[in-house]
Design an enzyme around this catalytic site. Structure first.
Site, PDB file in Angstrom:
ATOM      1  N   ARG A  78     -19.434   9.737 -35.368  1.00  0.00           N
ATOM      2  CA  ARG A  78     -18.701   8.596 -35.938  1.00  0.00           C
ATOM      3  C   ARG A  78     -17.987   7.826 -34.811  1.00  0.00           C
ATOM      4  NH1 ARG A  78     -13.746   6.318 -35.929  1.00  0.00           N
ATOM      5  NH2 ARG A  78     -12.751   8.361 -36.125  1.00  0.00           N
ATOM      6  N   ASP A  79     -16.897   8.361 -34.308  1.00  0.00           N
ATOM      7  CA  ASP A  79     -16.131   7.642 -33.282  1.00  0.00           C
ATOM      8  C   ASP A  79     -16.990   7.411 -32.032  1.00  0.00           C
ATOM      9  OD1 ASP A  79     -14.069   6.619 -31.678  1.00  0.00           O
ATOM     10  OD2 ASP A  79     -12.585   7.942 -32.559  1.00  0.00           O
TER      11      ASP A  79
ATOM     12  N   HIS B  28      -5.832  13.253 -33.161  1.00  0.00           N
ATOM     13  CA  HIS B  28      -7.033  12.550 -32.720  1.00  0.00           C
ATOM     14  C   HIS B  28      -6.641  11.798 -31.449  1.00  0.00           C
ATOM     15  CE1 HIS B  28     -10.699   9.999 -33.686  1.00  0.00           C
ATOM     16  NE2 HIS B  28     -10.049   9.189 -32.855  1.00  0.00           N
TER      17      HIS B  28
ATOM     18  N   HIS C 233      -7.493   9.955 -27.672  1.00  0.00           N
ATOM     19  CA  HIS C 233      -8.439   9.337 -26.739  1.00  0.00           C
ATOM     20  C   HIS C 233      -7.893   9.558 -25.333  1.00  0.00           C
ATOM     21  CE1 HIS C 233     -11.293   7.101 -29.363  1.00  0.00           C
ATOM     22  NE2 HIS C 233     -10.378   7.444 -30.247  1.00  0.00           N
TER      23      HIS C 233
ATOM     24  N   CYS D 117     -12.577   2.523 -30.510  1.00  0.00           N
ATOM     25  CA  CYS D 117     -12.576   1.597 -31.643  1.00  0.00           C
ATOM     26  C   CYS D 117     -13.042   0.215 -31.189  1.00  0.00           C
ATOM     27  CB  CYS D 117     -11.169   1.502 -32.230  1.00  0.00           C
ATOM     28  SG  CYS D 117     -11.059   0.242 -33.522  1.00  0.00           S
TER      29      CYS D 117
ATOM     30  N   ASN E 107     -12.980   9.398 -26.624  1.00  0.00           N
ATOM     31  CA  ASN E 107     -12.182  10.503 -27.159  1.00  0.00           C
ATOM     32  C   ASN E 107     -12.048  11.595 -26.104  1.00  0.00           C
ATOM     33  OD1 ASN E 107     -13.658   9.259 -29.597  1.00  0.00           O
ATOM     34  ND2 ASN E 107     -12.152  10.556 -30.565  1.00  0.00           N
TER      35      ASN E 107
HETATM   36  N1  COA Z   1     -18.977  -0.457 -47.198  1.00  0.00           N
HETATM   37  C1  COA Z   1     -19.937  -1.345 -47.530  1.00  0.00           C
HETATM   38  N2  COA Z   1     -19.687  -2.591 -47.948  1.00  0.00           N
HETATM   39  C2  COA Z   1     -18.401  -2.959 -48.035  1.00  0.00           C
HETATM   40  C3  COA Z   1     -17.357  -2.089 -47.697  1.00  0.00           C
HETATM   41  C4  COA Z   1     -17.676  -0.794 -47.262  1.00  0.00           C
HETATM   42  N3  COA Z   1     -16.734   0.084 -46.914  1.00  0.00           N
HETATM   43  N4  COA Z   1     -16.188  -2.735 -47.866  1.00  0.00           N
HETATM   44  C5  COA Z   1     -16.477  -3.971 -48.286  1.00  0.00           C
HETATM   45  N5  COA Z   1     -17.810  -4.113 -48.401  1.00  0.00           N
HETATM   46  C6  COA Z   1     -18.549  -5.306 -48.806  1.00  0.00           C
HETATM   47  C7  COA Z   1     -18.003  -5.879 -50.089  1.00  0.00           C
HETATM   48  O1  COA Z   1     -18.650  -5.294 -51.206  1.00  0.00           O
HETATM   49  C8  COA Z   1     -18.306  -7.342 -49.929  1.00  0.00           C
HETATM   50  O2  COA Z   1     -19.676  -7.541 -50.182  1.00  0.00           O
HETATM   51  P1  COA Z   1     -20.216  -8.897 -50.867  1.00  0.00           P
HETATM   52  O3  COA Z   1     -19.893  -9.976 -49.892  1.00  0.00           O
HETATM   53  O4  COA Z   1     -21.675  -8.634 -51.013  1.00  0.00           O
HETATM   54  O5  COA Z   1     -19.469  -9.003 -52.138  1.00  0.00           O
HETATM   55  C9  COA Z   1     -18.083  -7.579 -48.438  1.00  0.00           C
HETATM   56  O6  COA Z   1     -18.301  -6.312 -47.823  1.00  0.00           O
HETATM   57  C10 COA Z   1     -16.715  -8.116 -48.107  1.00  0.00           C
HETATM   58  O7  COA Z   1     -15.744  -7.282 -48.724  1.00  0.00           O
HETATM   59  P2  COA Z   1     -14.175  -7.348 -48.382  1.00  0.00           P
HETATM   60  O8  COA Z   1     -13.457  -6.372 -49.227  1.00  0.00           O
HETATM   61  O9  COA Z   1     -13.747  -8.796 -48.440  1.00  0.00           O
HETATM   62  O10 COA Z   1     -14.154  -6.798 -46.903  1.00  0.00           O
HETATM   63  P3  COA Z   1     -13.630  -7.513 -45.608  1.00  0.00           P
HETATM   64  O11 COA Z   1     -14.623  -8.520 -45.161  1.00  0.00           O
HETATM   65  O12 COA Z   1     -12.203  -7.907 -45.783  1.00  0.00           O
HETATM   66  O13 COA Z   1     -13.689  -6.306 -44.536  1.00  0.00           O
HETATM   67  C11 COA Z   1     -13.461  -3.968 -44.077  1.00  0.00           C
HETATM   68  C12 COA Z   1     -12.835  -5.207 -44.677  1.00  0.00           C
HETATM   69  C13 COA Z   1     -12.446  -2.851 -44.171  1.00  0.00           C
HETATM   70  C14 COA Z   1     -14.702  -3.592 -44.875  1.00  0.00           C
HETATM   71  C15 COA Z   1     -13.900  -4.254 -42.613  1.00  0.00           C
HETATM   72  O14 COA Z   1     -12.850  -4.885 -41.941  1.00  0.00           O
HETATM   73  C16 COA Z   1     -14.272  -2.971 -41.890  1.00  0.00           C
HETATM   74  O15 COA Z   1     -15.343  -2.417 -42.129  1.00  0.00           O
HETATM   75  N6  COA Z   1     -13.422  -2.450 -40.978  1.00  0.00           N
HETATM   76  C17 COA Z   1     -13.657  -1.191 -40.305  1.00  0.00           C
HETATM   77  C18 COA Z   1     -13.791  -1.428 -38.866  1.00  0.00           C
HETATM   78  C19 COA Z   1     -14.109  -0.142 -38.141  1.00  0.00           C
HETATM   79  O16 COA Z   1     -15.140   0.474 -38.372  1.00  0.00           O
HETATM   80  N7  COA Z   1     -13.234   0.258 -37.208  1.00  0.00           N
HETATM   81  C20 COA Z   1     -13.420   1.416 -36.427  1.00  0.00           C
HETATM   82  C21 COA Z   1     -12.950   2.660 -37.110  1.00  0.00           C
HETATM   83  S1  COA Z   1     -11.200   2.854 -37.065  1.00  0.00           S
HETATM   84 ZN    ZN Z   2     -10.796   7.304 -32.350  1.00  0.00          ZN
END
Ligand code: COA
Ligand code: ZN
Length: 308
Positions: A14-15, A209, A211, A242, A251
């Site tokens: 994952r990370d 956790h 890094h 990240c 990490n």
């Molecule tokens: N998995 C799959 N699809 C997802 C989802 C998830 N966890 N969360 C939201 N979606 C989809 C929604 O269903 C929506 O789809 P649609 O456009 O077809 O309706 C679309 O994505 C937008 O949804 P929304 O709730 O508005 O999400 P957002 O655009 O505000 O994004 C996150 C929010 C949290 C999903 C995004 O910022 C993210 O994935 N962040 C994680 C980043 C990361 O991995 N960081 C490293 C780890 S710490």
């Molecule tokens: Zn991390």
């Protein structure tokens, strides 16, 4: 005489992979998990349930999760940043789901496009969703990212970290994970914050956790051990970081963390030979990546068996 256990949790799939450009196949990811489990790793964070357009590496999250759950040789965990992610993880039956939010408001906005308070409230809905589900109860970890400082915001108030830990516990988290996303923590700060978090949420377990961005990763493990922490996330070869935190890097390395814990007398269950062979395999799969860690470079000391 039986030794006290300390857990090293592999978070490489994952990370470790979330900033890697080369997409590993589902089979390679599952092979990583299988071999890590064979080397004695009991828990592995296998994937992240995020939209594929946010992190393309995790487009196969469902398949990785199904494969990992079917393996049965270790406990699979998955990261989720929101309710939708939790729903997807629950649907495939991942037994451990770690929810992530950041104590740094600026990083939370950059990472999940919500305020920290919005993310915290959403955790309540995830707990309710878990409690409504039938079958085996999912273990819910509450992760506090950027708990020691943030490359966007700078200082992260300790009182805020404690308050998030308290509210996670109150809402029904099964474990609190305190994360140094960008490697700002130092041992003194780690000892202080972790002692406070452990006391605040007792008897809930607390994991760390770290890094190794500034070389203090393993020193911080020692400080957290002193505060009572017995579970540590780490990534084979020190991959990781990240993608939404400027300046983030790897990490702490799984093999070095296990070596440290064993040297201190803890039982990690880890067997180094197969673990280092797996790391070699990863270096072949990911030739563009820079692998870190000392044990793979120098080897175990001849005296190591004696120390055990
Ligand atoms: N998995 C799959 N699809 C997802 C989802 C998830 N966890 N969360 C939201 N979606 C989809 C929604 O269903 C929506 O789809 P649609 O456009 O077809 O309706 C679309 O994505 C937008 O949804 P929304 O709730 O508005 O999400 P957002 O655009 O505000 O994004 C996150 C929010 C949290 C999903 C995004 O910022 C993210 O994935 N962040 C994680 C980043 C990361 O991995 N960081 C490293 C780890 S710490
Ligand atoms: Zn991390």
């Amino acid at each position: 005489m039986s030794r006290e256990q300390a857990k090293v949790r592999e978070v490489g799939p994952r990370d470790g992979l979330q900033m890697v450009q080369r997409i590993l196949s589902t089979e390679q990811k599952l092979d990583w998990c299988r071999k890590a489990a064979e080397a004695g790793i009991a828990e592995i964070e296998i994937t992240s349930f995020v939209p594929p357009q946010v992190v393309p590496q995790f487009a196969d999250a469902v398949d990785v999760a199904l494969g990992a759950v079917a393996m049965g040789s270790f406990t699979p965990a998955a990261l989720v940043p929101n309710q939708k992610g939790a729903e997807r993880a629950f649907d495939v039956g991942v037994p451990v789901v770690n929810y992530v939010l950041s104590a740094s408001e600026a990083h939370n906005l950059a990472n999940v496009r919500r305020t920290t308070e919005e993310s915290l409230s959403a955790f309540g809905a995830i707990v309710a969703m878990r409690d409504r589900a039938e079958g085996v109860r999912t273990h819910l970890g509450g992760c506090i990212a950027t708990a020691f400082g943030c490359t966007i915001q700078g200082d992260v108030p300790e009182a805020g970290v404690l308050e998030i830990a308290r509210r996670y516990a109150e809402m029904g988290a099964d474990e609190i994970i305190v994360a140094d996303t960008v490697g700002y923590g130092d041992p003194k700060q780690v000892r202080r914050i972790l002692s406070a978090v452990v006391a605040e949420v007792a008897p809930l377990p607390v994991a760390c956790h770290f890094h190794d961005t500034r070389g203090l990763g393993l020193a911080n493990v020692v400080a957290a051990l002193e505060a009572g922490v017995r579970a540590f996330d780490a990534s084979l070869g020190g991959l990781g970081g990240c993608p939404f935190a400027p300046g983030a890097s790897g990490n702490i390395a799984t093999e070095d963390t296990a070596f440290l814990l064993e040297s201190l007398g803890f039982d990690t269950g880890v067997r180094f030979e197969p673990l280092l062979a797996l790391r070699q395999q990863l270096e072949i799969w990911l030739p563009e990546e820079c692998f870190g860690g000392a044990i793979a470079r120098a080897g175990l000391p001849k005296t190591f068996e004696y120390q055990r």
